[in-house]
Design a protein around this motif. Structure first.
Motif: not given
Length: 279
Positions: A147-153, A172-175, A258-262
């Motif tokens: 917490w709190r929501p954050t981006s991550a590699i 890099k993912a979305s938060p 990238v996340e969308d593609k996944l």
């Protein structure tokens, strides 16, 4: 062969060609189940998903339906669909659980997001579905979260799987609110971990509680059970303005290329055995 026979032969060939084209153009069907009643962060993602998936369905030639009526999780209803999504929760009714298990054991496809894997003893979502949490997901119950929501590699661990073969080594993912699980998925031979938190992400989270900030450790966030056609993604918790009590979205899950593609390649793998293209 006379002229009439030649014309009939051409007509037959044309009809067969049309039939093949129609069959090849047939859409596979996706159904998303959701509840969208608890936690604005999950509700936000459900609304986001129910706008985004129809747009992607038109682009990639599948159909997308969604329902908050979990009684539809039955054999007759599921038989119409190639892929099932759980956007925010899981079924609680024993008959619905039995129907879903039979659907998956029969070769159906499933994608679950974030809270769909949550279970915790002595909570509103008790750890009372052994097949789903221990065998199917392999994760057991919830352990803790950032917490709190954050981006991550994220580090892509398997670049041969259809869902991840076109992703970069890290992205890099979305938060998101990231989960830790009871069981070590690396010890389960049925589980193939597709992506995990990269060490470049640490410290991950901002607190204010110290245990909500991760400094070390191994945390899978995307995986598949190789005995089923399924994929779980820990993503699906948007950042919300709780502090000022506006409940406004401060981040979104979808729209990250990238996340969308996944997500899309995973959907296409489950629906057609092929990857999405052009995304």
């Amino acid at each position: 062969m006379n002229v009439i026979s030649i014309k009939r032969a051409f007509a037959l060939c044309f009809a067969l060609l049309c039939f093949v084209n129609v069959v090849s153009a047939q859409k596979f069907k996706v159904i998303a189940f959701y509840t969208a009643k608890e936690d604005q962060a999950h509700i936000s993602f459900v609304h986001e998903a129910n706008k985004w998936f129809p747009q992607m369905a038109k682009k990639y030639n599948f159909s997308y339906d969604s329902t908050n009526n979990w009684s539809n999780l039955n054999e007759a209803y599921l038989a119409k669909y190639k892929v099932v999504l759980f956007l925010d929760t899981r079924p609680e009714d024993p008959a619905q659980r039995k129907a879903f298990e039979a659907y998956m054991k029969g070769g159906g496809g499933w994608m679950g997001f974030h809270f769909a894997a949550f279970a915790l003893d002595k909570s509103a979502v008790p750890n009372n579905w052994d097949w789903y949490h221990d065998e199917f997901l392999g994760s057991g119950q919830y352990g803790s979260n950032t917490w709190r929501p954050t981006s991550a590699i994220l580090r892509v661990e398997d670049r041969k799987h259809p869902a991840t073969k076109n992703l970069p080594e890290t992205f890099k993912a979305s938060p998101n609110e990231w989960y830790r699980w009871e069981k070590d998925l690396r010890l389960n031979p049925a589980i193939k971990i597709l992506a995990s938190i990269d060490s470049a992400s640490f410290p991950l989270g901002t607190g204010p509680k110290l245990h909500e900030i991760w400094h070390t450790g191994y945390y899978p966030v995307v995986w598949t059970n190789q005995n089923y056609k399924m994929i779980y993604l820990n993503m699906g918790h948007n950042d919300i303005d709780y502090e000022h009590k506006t409940n406004k979205d401060l981040s979104h899950t979808l729209g990250n290329p990238v996340e969308d593609k996944l997500i899309l390649d995973a959907i296409m793998w489950m629906g057609t055995g092929k990857k999405a293209v052009g995304k």
